[in-house]
Design a protein around this motif. Structure first.
Motif, PDB file in Angstrom:
ATOM      1  N   ARG A  65       7.828  -9.860   2.986  1.00 58.94           N
ATOM      2  CA  ARG A  65       7.738  -9.064   3.614  1.00 58.94           C
ATOM      3  C   ARG A  65       6.500  -8.341   3.308  1.00 58.94           C
ATOM      4  O   ARG A  65       6.388  -7.395   3.248  1.00 58.94           O
ATOM      5  N   ARG A  66       4.973  -8.675   2.731  1.00 62.22           N
ATOM      6  CA  ARG A  66       4.190  -8.550   3.269  1.00 62.22           C
ATOM      7  C   ARG A  66       3.132  -8.619   4.240  1.00 62.22           C
ATOM      8  O   ARG A  66       1.813  -8.943   4.688  1.00 62.22           O
ATOM      9  N   GLY A  67       3.999  -9.262   5.505  1.00 59.78           N
ATOM     10  CA  GLY A  67       3.593  -9.473   7.056  1.00 59.78           C
ATOM     11  C   GLY A  67       3.485 -11.266   7.563  1.00 59.78           C
ATOM     12  O   GLY A  67       2.722 -10.929   7.619  1.00 59.78           O
ATOM     13  N   LYS A  68       3.781 -12.001   5.973  1.00 59.83           N
ATOM     14  CA  LYS A  68       3.106 -13.346   6.466  1.00 59.83           C
ATOM     15  C   LYS A  68       3.419 -13.792   7.458  1.00 59.83           C
ATOM     16  O   LYS A  68       4.739 -14.192   7.761  1.00 59.83           O
ATOM     17  N   LEU A  69       3.373 -14.763   8.584  1.00 58.35           N
ATOM     18  CA  LEU A  69       3.833 -15.401   9.259  1.00 58.35           C
ATOM     19  C   LEU A  69       4.693 -16.306   9.101  1.00 58.35           C
ATOM     20  O   LEU A  69       5.439 -16.287  10.138  1.00 58.35           O
ATOM     21  N   HIS A 112      11.379  19.138  10.671  1.00 56.03           N
ATOM     22  CA  HIS A 112      11.022  20.519   9.447  1.00 56.03           C
ATOM     23  C   HIS A 112      12.241  21.081   9.747  1.00 56.03           C
ATOM     24  O   HIS A 112      13.065  21.033  10.644  1.00 56.03           O
ATOM     25  N   GLY A 113      13.173  20.585   8.275  1.00 55.63           N
ATOM     26  CA  GLY A 113      14.194  22.136   8.642  1.00 55.63           C
ATOM     27  C   GLY A 113      15.759  21.053   8.644  1.00 55.63           C
ATOM     28  O   GLY A 113      16.372  21.120   7.584  1.00 55.63           O
ATOM     29  N   ILE A 114      15.345  19.681   8.980  1.00 54.01           N
ATOM     30  CA  ILE A 114      16.363  18.955   8.964  1.00 54.01           C
ATOM     31  C   ILE A 114      16.819  17.863   7.411  1.00 54.01           C
ATOM     32  O   ILE A 114      15.501  17.968   6.857  1.00 54.01           O
ATOM     33  N   LYS A 115      17.597  17.854   7.087  1.00 54.24           N
ATOM     34  CA  LYS A 115      17.786  17.679   6.531  1.00 54.24           C
ATOM     35  C   LYS A 115      18.510  16.109   6.306  1.00 54.24           C
ATOM     36  O   LYS A 115      19.745  15.652   6.926  1.00 54.24           O
ATOM     37  N   ALA A 116      18.075  14.849   5.859  1.00 52.98           N
ATOM     38  CA  ALA A 116      18.604  13.702   6.475  1.00 52.98           C
ATOM     39  C   ALA A 116      18.667  12.816   4.987  1.00 52.98           C
ATOM     40  O   ALA A 116      18.869  12.633   4.838  1.00 52.98           O
ATOM     41  N   TYR A 117      20.078  12.001   5.308  1.00 51.09           N
ATOM     42  CA  TYR A 117      20.371  10.900   4.084  1.00 51.09           C
ATOM     43  C   TYR A 117      20.566  10.095   4.566  1.00 51.09           C
ATOM     44  O   TYR A 117      20.766   9.211   5.665  1.00 51.09           O
ATOM     45  N   ILE A 118      19.400   8.427   4.776  1.00 44.46           N
ATOM     46  CA  ILE A 118      19.694   7.665   5.309  1.00 44.46           C
ATOM     47  C   ILE A 118      20.624   6.637   4.666  1.00 44.46           C
ATOM     48  O   ILE A 118      19.898   6.143   2.710  1.00 44.46           O
ATOM     49  N   LEU A 119      21.242   5.836   5.114  1.00 42.08           N
ATOM     50  CA  LEU A 119      21.958   4.999   3.700  1.00 42.08           C
ATOM     51  C   LEU A 119      21.682   3.162   3.994  1.00 42.08           C
ATOM     52  O   LEU A 119      21.286   2.859   5.406  1.00 42.08           O
ATOM     53  N   SER A 120      20.869   3.376   2.971  1.00 41.81           N
ATOM     54  CA  SER A 120      20.223   1.786   2.770  1.00 41.81           C
ATOM     55  C   SER A 120      20.839   0.368   2.651  1.00 41.81           C
ATOM     56  O   SER A 120      20.320  -0.420   3.768  1.00 41.81           O
ATOM     57  N   ALA A 121      22.263   0.093   3.600  1.00 43.58           N
ATOM     58  CA  ALA A 121      23.233  -0.712   3.186  1.00 43.58           C
ATOM     59  C   ALA A 121      22.956  -1.169   4.833  1.00 43.58           C
ATOM     60  O   ALA A 121      22.575  -0.506   5.949  1.00 43.58           O
ATOM     61  N   LYS A 122      22.892  -2.198   5.155  1.00 40.42           N
ATOM     62  CA  LYS A 122      21.781  -3.491   6.794  1.00 40.42           C
ATOM     63  C   LYS A 122      20.884  -2.713   7.050  1.00 40.42           C
ATOM     64  O   LYS A 122      20.377  -3.074   7.944  1.00 40.42           O
ATOM     65  N   ILE A 123      20.014  -2.025   6.032  1.00 39.37           N
ATOM     66  CA  ILE A 123      18.904  -1.641   6.862  1.00 39.37           C
ATOM     67  C   ILE A 123      17.819  -2.188   6.033  1.00 39.37           C
ATOM     68  O   ILE A 123      17.624  -2.629   4.284  1.00 39.37           O
ATOM     69  N   ASP A 124      17.199  -3.602   6.386  1.00 38.87           N
ATOM     70  CA  ASP A 124      15.872  -4.525   5.161  1.00 38.87           C
ATOM     71  C   ASP A 124      14.931  -3.266   4.722  1.00 38.87           C
ATOM     72  O   ASP A 124      14.751  -2.126   4.714  1.00 38.87           O
ATOM     73  N   GLY A 125      15.294  -3.898   3.535  1.00 42.55           N
ATOM     74  CA  GLY A 125      14.041  -2.445   2.101  1.00 42.55           C
ATOM     75  C   GLY A 125      12.819  -1.770   2.532  1.00 42.55           C
ATOM     76  O   GLY A 125      12.154  -0.706   2.463  1.00 42.55           O
ATOM     77  N   ALA A 126      11.871  -3.324   3.838  1.00 43.57           N
ATOM     78  CA  ALA A 126      10.791  -2.138   3.877  1.00 43.57           C
ATOM     79  C   ALA A 126      11.089  -1.706   5.254  1.00 43.57           C
ATOM     80  O   ALA A 126      10.132  -0.558   4.683  1.00 43.57           O
ATOM     81  N   GLU A 127      11.580  -1.641   6.069  1.00 41.33           N
ATOM     82  CA  GLU A 127      11.893  -0.839   7.635  1.00 41.33           C
ATOM     83  C   GLU A 127      12.902   0.748   7.264  1.00 41.33           C
ATOM     84  O   GLU A 127      12.631   1.474   6.979  1.00 41.33           O
ATOM     85  N   ILE A 145       1.621   2.395  -2.021  1.00 42.79           N
ATOM     86  CA  ILE A 145       1.275   1.304  -0.639  1.00 42.79           C
ATOM     87  C   ILE A 145       2.421   0.278   0.119  1.00 42.79           C
ATOM     88  O   ILE A 145       3.166   0.037  -0.959  1.00 42.79           O
ATOM     89  N   GLU A 146       1.913   0.272   1.108  1.00 43.12           N
ATOM     90  CA  GLU A 146       3.210  -0.133   1.981  1.00 43.12           C
ATOM     91  C   GLU A 146       3.026  -1.809   1.617  1.00 43.12           C
ATOM     92  O   GLU A 146       2.186  -2.523   1.338  1.00 43.12           O
ATOM     93  N   PRO A 147       4.204  -2.521   2.299  1.00 40.21           N
ATOM     94  CA  PRO A 147       4.225  -3.839   1.422  1.00 40.21           C
ATOM     95  C   PRO A 147       3.409  -4.669   1.921  1.00 40.21           C
ATOM     96  O   PRO A 147       2.220  -5.813   1.754  1.00 40.21           O
ATOM     97  N   ARG A 148       2.515  -4.331   3.363  1.00 45.24           N
ATOM     98  CA  ARG A 148       1.947  -5.210   4.283  1.00 45.24           C
ATOM     99  C   ARG A 148       0.513  -4.973   3.543  1.00 45.24           C
ATOM    100  O   ARG A 148      -0.181  -5.276   3.932  1.00 45.24           O
ATOM    101  N   LEU A 149       0.735  -4.388   2.675  1.00 51.73           N
ATOM    102  CA  LEU A 149      -1.325  -3.759   2.286  1.00 51.73           C
ATOM    103  C   LEU A 149      -1.255  -4.551   0.948  1.00 51.73           C
ATOM    104  O   LEU A 149      -1.636  -3.790   0.049  1.00 51.73           O
ATOM    105  N   ARG A 150      -0.189  -5.359   0.686  1.00 49.58           N
ATOM    106  CA  ARG A 150      -0.426  -6.035  -0.833  1.00 49.58           C
ATOM    107  C   ARG A 150      -0.313  -6.866  -1.100  1.00 49.58           C
ATOM    108  O   ARG A 150      -0.748  -7.711  -2.225  1.00 49.58           O
ATOM    109  N   ASN A 151      -1.977  -7.583  -0.378  1.00 47.35           N
ATOM    110  CA  ASN A 151      -1.735  -8.945  -0.319  1.00 47.35           C
ATOM    111  C   ASN A 151      -3.240  -9.188  -0.877  1.00 47.35           C
ATOM    112  O   ASN A 151      -4.200  -9.410  -0.155  1.00 47.35           O
ATOM    113  N   ALA A 152      -3.014  -8.815  -2.303  1.00 44.62           N
ATOM    114  CA  ALA A 152      -4.703  -8.937  -2.955  1.00 44.62           C
ATOM    115  C   ALA A 152      -4.829 -10.751  -3.726  1.00 44.62           C
ATOM    116  O   ALA A 152      -5.841 -10.586  -4.695  1.00 44.62           O
TER     117      ALA A 152
END
Length: 530
Positions: A367-371, A39-54, A521-528
């Motif tokens: 990305r939906r979690g398939k092995l 609480h109260g912390i202002k954060a910037y998360i740089l997306s480069a080199k981080i997988d989209g789901a993460e 809805i998190e990607p691994r819960l989109r397996n319809a």
């Protein structure tokens, strides 16, 4: 899938908390302990080199625990990045600005949440040259200096290796009564898998004969979520999309553990032939029926037909069919997650060589979690790639990978000359559907060809493209229908307002859901689908 969903799995242990924090939990004590530690912390998360789901998981975890996510690094107290080199960081953030902030690795968020307090930044400094300034500028914490973080939690690669044995269970509340798949949580595990497989056979038969409406009815029934194994008809009385015909089939399955129509189709020569022909890259149901009507029944028949000079041109002799048939056995082999990630790393390496600063996300079933995956879909962008100014990015990437011996075939290409907001087609993104082979130096090399689809998205529609290419098919179909009832038009190449074609741009995957007025809805819960 019909009745596809299991009971909510138990809340994961703390070691898996980073992958589940964005999901709804029925364990209120678990939520209470995690709330507000940032609480109260202002954060910037740089997306480069981080997988989209993460990336999305980190944002969700930080926000759920009280942090304010900033749109620019200048606004933030702390910068979170997976980049570990000064020169690489300077491509995205001014160095003098970085020296005035705490710059930490992603595991600072995860470990802080795990320990319910904002941890000191010293042990989490992302870049050694910024260690002292990160300590000095770290948001205040009531705890003492932490011990070195668990190395198993660290993430320093854009395509973080997620081993099959460490994929955490997901915490969710099934919503099987919702009519749209994009409102339902659809994990991979299916307590009614045998029933699903029977209905899937009938659905495929309808698709093979181009009976689209009937096939869609089965697809919708298959996509409906249900939290437990069906044992009686009373359990499914209020499930949507179940007419008399489907209800009768389910009743037959409950009494006989099979559906007679599915068994009959499975042994039908026409069905078997059409299914086998459509397993060849480039052959769809319409072409498969044409080949069947010509008297072809086996792959040997197809090979002779394609090899005939009389069929060298026109519908019977395309290069894609010939190569698809030649490589069919290899392309039918599933791709393990570790190999998918290796492919992602090699694509990213080629991207950085020709387009420094590019970002990419492995989408699709991975990305939906398939092995295991049938193919690999990678969406990429570049910070300077705006509108339709793609500068032949896909072609340049394919050419580079071809010279490196990674891409062996280009099966299909699509280059849009329209702006990304002109949605007169399902997807106006530039793309190349290719055949890929790992280098012999790779530890995952098997000498097997793989399908690799490369998709370029302009920066302003990148996250829309990631959502669109993650799937599953029914989830995406219902996203488009949902958007329509909201007065919007959605596809992989963007979101527009129907009344005036105004483009709506998302700055994250989570933002795509917000624009569509949907709960995340998190990607691994989109397996319809099956």
């Amino acid at each position: 899938m019909p009745f596809k969903r299991p009971r909510p799995p138990p809340v994961p242990h703390a070691s898996n908390s980073s992958s589940t924090s964005t999901l709804l939990s029925t364990n209120h004590e678990h939520k209470r302990l995690r709330r507000g530690c940032l609480h109260g912390i202002k954060a910037y998360i740089l997306s480069a080199k981080i997988d989209g789901a993460e990336y999305e998981s980190l944002i969700g975890e930080a926000e759920e625990n009280g942090a304010e996510i900033c749109k620019t690094p200048a606004e933030a107290d702390i910068i979170v990045t997976a980049i570990g080199m000064k020169k690489r960081l300077e491509r995205h953030i001014d160095w003098n600005m970085a020296k005035g902030k705490a710059v930490v690795r992603p595991d600072w968020i995860r470990d802080s949440v795990k320990k319910s307090e904002a941890l000191p930044c010293g042990d989490y400094a992302a870049i050694s040259d910024l260690h002292d300034s990160s300590v000095e500028n770290c948001p205040k914490s009531s705890s003492s200096q932490s011990q070195p973080p668990d190395q198993a939690e660290a993430s320093t690669s854009q395509h973080q290796s997620t081993k099959e044995s460490t994929l955490p269970d997901l915490v969710y509340e099934p919503r099987y009564k919702s009519r749209f798949a994009c409102e339902r949580y659809s994990p991979l595990i299916c307590p009614n898998q045998d029933l699903v497989k029977e209905l899937h056979i009938i659905k495929l038969a309808r698709e093979m004969e181009s009976e689209e409406r009937s096939a869609l009815s089965y697809s919708r029934a298959i996509s409906v979520t249900f939290p437990e194994k069906i044992k009686s008809m009373s359990q499914i009385s209020d499930i949507p999309y179940l007419g008399d015909k489907l209800t009768g089939m389910i009743q037959e399955f409950l009494s006989k553990s099979t559906i007679s129509q599915a068994r009959q189709l499975s042994s039908d020569t026409r069905y078997q032939t059409l299914i086998s022909f459509t397993s060849v890259y480039g052959i769809g149901p319409h072409t498969a029926r044409h080949l069947y009507d010509l008297g072809l029944r086996t792959f040997d028949d197809l090979s002779r037909y394609l090899g005939s000079d009389d069929n060298a041109e026109g519908s019977g002799g395309s290069f894609a069919w010939r190569e698809g048939l030649r490589l069919r056995d290899e392309l039918s082999v599933k791709i393990p997650r570790a190999e998918v990630e290796e492919m992602g790393r090699l694509v990213d390496r080629a991207l950085q060589d020709i387009l420094p600063g590019s970002e990419s996300t492995i989408c699709g079933g991975y990305r939906r979690g398939k092995l295991e995956s049938n193919d690999v879909d990678i969406v990429f962008t570049h910070p300077q790639g705006q509108g339709n100014k793609a500068n032949n990015m896909v072609a340049r990437l394919v050419e580079r990978m071809r010279k490196d011996g990674l891409i062996t075939h280009t099966m299909r290409e699509s280059r849009s000359l329209r702006p990304a907001t002109n949605h007169d087609g399902w997807d106006t993104l530039d793309k190349s559907l290719t055949i890929f082979n790992l280098p012999k130096t790779s530890p995952y090399y098997k000498g097997i060809h793989r399908r690799l689809d490369l998709i370029y998205a302009p920066r302003e529609v990148y996250w829309t493209a990631v959502v669109g290419w993650t799937g599953s098919t029914m989830f995406e179909r219902d996203l488009r229908l949902w958007a329509k009832q909201k007065g919007l038009k959605f596809d992989s190449s963007g979101i527009t307002r129907r009344r005036d074609t105004k483009a709506l741009y998302a700055t994250s995957e989570r933002d795509v859901f917000k624009l569509l007025e949907l709960e995340w809805i998190e990607p691994r819960l989109r397996n319809a689908d099956l």
